[in-house]
Design an enzyme around this catalytic site. Structure first.
Site, PDB file in Angstrom:
ATOM      1  N   GLU A 168      29.950  95.047   3.959  1.00  0.00           N
ATOM      2  CA  GLU A 168      30.540  94.087   2.899  1.00  0.00           C
ATOM      3  C   GLU A 168      29.860  94.595   1.711  1.00  0.00           C
ATOM      4  O   GLU A 168      28.814  94.129   1.454  1.00  0.00           O
ATOM      5  CB  GLU A 168      30.147  92.722   3.220  1.00  0.00           C
ATOM      6  CG  GLU A 168      30.644  91.836   2.301  1.00  0.00           C
ATOM      7  CD  GLU A 168      30.310  90.310   2.815  1.00  0.00           C
ATOM      8  OE1 GLU A 168      29.514  90.053   3.629  1.00  0.00           O
ATOM      9  OE2 GLU A 168      30.682  89.548   1.909  1.00  0.00           O
ATOM     10  N   GLU A 265      35.045  82.118   3.302  1.00  0.00           N
ATOM     11  CA  GLU A 265      33.973  81.638   3.002  1.00  0.00           C
ATOM     12  C   GLU A 265      33.692  80.850   1.870  1.00  0.00           C
ATOM     13  O   GLU A 265      34.035  81.138   0.795  1.00  0.00           O
ATOM     14  CB  GLU A 265      33.259  83.086   2.643  1.00  0.00           C
ATOM     15  CG  GLU A 265      31.682  83.153   2.755  1.00  0.00           C
ATOM     16  CD  GLU A 265      31.124  84.402   2.452  1.00  0.00           C
ATOM     17  OE1 GLU A 265      30.520  84.907   3.519  1.00  0.00           O
ATOM     18  OE2 GLU A 265      31.273  85.135   1.662  1.00  0.00           O
TER      19      GLU A 265
HETATM   20 MN    MN Z   1      31.056  87.428   1.872  1.00  0.00          MN
END
Ligand code: MN
Length: 316
Positions: A168, A265
């Site tokens: 990520e 998120e």
């Molecule tokens: Mn994230």
């Protein structure tokens, strides 16, 4: 990455084109029995297919309870972690401090793989390639080379358990190594050259907003390596209330045929631990009620997917 490589799921997310997920940090700061139950039951009730659980020490946790709650609620799981300054693999291991830090980071990554295996999760993602911190200098060749070396070893262990590893990329204030999809794709190519065929590119729209030309450009740069998405507003609050270009993102996902998870998120200082709050600079409270935010987030993502499907069916 071979285009056919998908994160394996065996419950709600199995066979779903774009399973929807939610980060456990939306619900709770820890993973006690009560917290695990609240997060897993809440995620299922809000209509999500999977929950992303941050790494818990597999040696000191009741993983059978987590597995049982997932099974009872028909929910899949993935695992995430972010390395820290004391567990950084993006470091020069010719120094004793660097070697010790890298060894701790490698062990954390292996712990995360073991945790995932223990709860039946097929994916370990996050800031797995460097510390999540503001570096005071550009990335170095030595740090980058060590990150590649460690990740290729961890990926080999994960592959034996059928687990995929995600990278990520994050904004410039949270890492100096991978800040764009193009950089991450190149990095994954180097891992593939070392034999790692189970590494995915993980896009977080919050970080895209700060670093890329557009949400769509990031998706196209990621190409077939894209395997996981964090849907996060530019301000980390409720989806659709900020400036992120959601139609641009979802059109690009439809255009490229993305079939991986999309995980909501959002974090609030009203929920997360003080340590997590400080790690991600969460200084303002944008919401208080995780149940309401989760339900609205799931509805928002389903609307976006439906709209991009309609767009595709009228243009193809
Ligand atoms: Mn994230």
């Amino acid at each position: 990455m071979p285009a056919s490589t998908r994160i394996p799921f065996h419950r709600a997310a199995a066979g779903t084109v774009n399973p929807l997920g939610v980060h456990a940090g939306l619900w709770t700061a820890g993973w006690s029995h009560d917290e695990a139950r609240f997060a897993i039951e809440g995620s299922a009730a809000a209509g999500f297919d999977l929950i992303e659980i941050p790494l818990i020490d597999p040696r000191s946790s009741d993983l059978l309870l987590t597995e049982a709650l997932l099974e009872a609620n028909g929910l899949d799981a993935v695992v995430s972690l972010a390395l820290g300054v004391d567990s950084d693999i993006n470091t020069d291991v010719s120094t004793p401090q660097g070697a010790a830090s890298s060894a701790r980071g490698e062990q954390l990554l292996l712990d995360a793989v073991e945790f995932a295996r223990s709860i039946g999760a097929g994916y370990v993602g996050g800031v797995t390639f460097s510390a999540m911190t503001r570096y005071g200098h550009p990335a170095t060749e030595a740090g980058r080379a060590n990150s590649l070396a460690v990740l290729s070893r961890v990926a080999a262990v994960a592959a034996e358990a059928g687990i995929l590893i995600g990278l990520e990329y994050v904004n410039r204030y949270e890492s100096n190594l991978l800040n764009t999809a193009a950089q991450t794709r190149e990095f994954i190519g180097e891992l593939e050259a070392r034999g790692a065929q189970n590494v995915l590119l993980h896009i977080d729209t919050f970080h895209v907003n700060g670093e890329e030309l557009s949400q769509a450009a990031a998706v196209h740069d990621a190409g077939s390596a894209l395997g996981y998405i964090h849907a996060s507003e530019n301000h980390r609050g409720q989806l659709g209330t900020g400036s992120n270009d959601w139609p641009g993102l979802f059109s690009a996902l439809a255009d490229t045929g993305y079939i991986g998870p999309i995980t909501f998120e959002s974090f609030s200082p009203a929920v997360v631990s003080a340590a997590s709050r400080d790690d991600i600079g969460l200084w303002r409270t944008l919401w208080h009620d995780p149940t309401a935010v989760a339900a609205a987030g799931a509805r928002f993502l389903r609307r976006q997917l439906a709209a991009s499907d309609r767009l595709l069916s009228t243009t193809h």
